[in-house]
Design a protein around this motif. Sequence first.
Motif, short mmCIF file in Angstrom:
data_model
loop_
_atom_site.label_atom_id
_atom_site.label_comp_id
_atom_site.label_asym_id
_atom_site.label_seq_id
_atom_site.Cartn_x
_atom_site.Cartn_y
_atom_site.Cartn_z
N MET A 36 0.84 -1.20 0.00
CA MET A 36 0.00 0.00 0.00
C MET A 36 0.87 1.25 0.00
N ASP A 37 0.45 2.25 -0.78
CA ASP A 37 1.28 3.44 -0.95
C ASP A 37 0.73 4.71 -0.32
N GLY A 38 -0.44 4.64 0.32
CA GLY A 38 -1.02 5.84 0.91
C GLY A 38 -1.66 6.76 -0.09
N HIS A 39 -1.72 6.36 -1.37
CA HIS A 39 -2.35 7.16 -2.42
C HIS A 39 -3.56 6.43 -3.01
N ASN A 43 -3.56 3.93 3.30
CA ASN A 43 -2.71 3.25 4.26
C ASN A 43 -1.36 3.02 3.62
N ILE A 44 -0.34 2.77 4.42
CA ILE A 44 1.00 2.45 3.94
C ILE A 44 1.43 1.16 4.62
N SER A 45 1.94 0.21 3.85
CA SER A 45 2.34 -1.07 4.47
C SER A 45 3.84 -1.27 4.31
N LEU A 66 -0.27 -5.34 -5.44
CA LEU A 66 0.15 -3.94 -5.53
C LEU A 66 -1.06 -3.01 -5.50
N MET A 67 -1.31 -2.44 -4.35
CA MET A 67 -2.36 -1.42 -4.20
C MET A 67 -1.68 -0.06 -4.23
N ILE A 68 -1.12 0.24 -5.40
CA ILE A 68 -0.33 1.46 -5.56
C ILE A 68 -0.71 2.14 -6.87
N ASN A 139 -13.58 -2.82 0.45
CA ASN A 139 -12.87 -1.72 -0.20
C ASN A 139 -11.47 -1.69 0.39
N PRO A 140 -10.43 -1.73 -0.46
CA PRO A 140 -9.07 -1.97 0.03
C PRO A 140 -8.52 -0.81 0.85
N GLY A 141 -7.54 -1.16 1.69
CA GLY A 141 -6.84 -0.15 2.45
C GLY A 141 -6.59 -0.51 3.89
#
Length: 223
Positions: A36-39, A43-45, A66-68, A139-141
């Motif tokens: 996760m990229d926070g965008h 969230n950021i992982s 990849l949730m980026i 919903n992802p995050g």
Amino acid sequence: MVKIAPSLLAADFAALGAEAARAEAAGADLLHLDIMDGHFVPNISFGPQAVRAIRQHTRLPLDVHLMITRPDEYLAEFAAAGADIISVHAETCLHLSRTLQRIRELGKVPAVALNPATPLTVLEYVLDLTGLILLMTVNPGFGGQQFLPAVLPKIAALATLLKERSRAIPIEVDGGINAATARPAVQAGAGVLVAGSAVFGQADLQAAVAGLRRAAAGEGAGR
């Protein structure tokens, strides 16, 4: 047979290597890593360095999700870090077919992830390039969310589509998977279950993985 993919997002971040090894010993089929990229998600992982470190502690396939927002810029880095499957969100890829082809060129399994509100039509022209399809059931995050029952017809529709097209592409589901939701997801057509707190949130990982298998098979709620 349904595959169980514990999500390291719910593991102890201070001991990810040990947690990966525990999941393997518990009978998991693969490990799911949410990047996760926070965008794209709020969230950021973790990133490629964590994947590389985890790779040293397990022989299980690493399912890197990849949730980026700019996945193309990082495909080679995650591939080199030890990813076996690389999932990209259709919502973030300007040229989805090109991205999937690049993952295949890197020697990895290309996968497409779809958010709950994203229609299956985006898969129409990329099935030949896809080795796995990930349907988000939240919903992802964030981990620990409630499974969205409204996604069940979507899973079933995808299973029907793949059968009509004679495509043996596994359907993976991610979000709110536990002993209560595993069976409905599998009945709809899912073949890979990503589970976070339902595995790493339990004291006995082996019992948790076995319980999910039993639940997915309709053999009781498990533990």
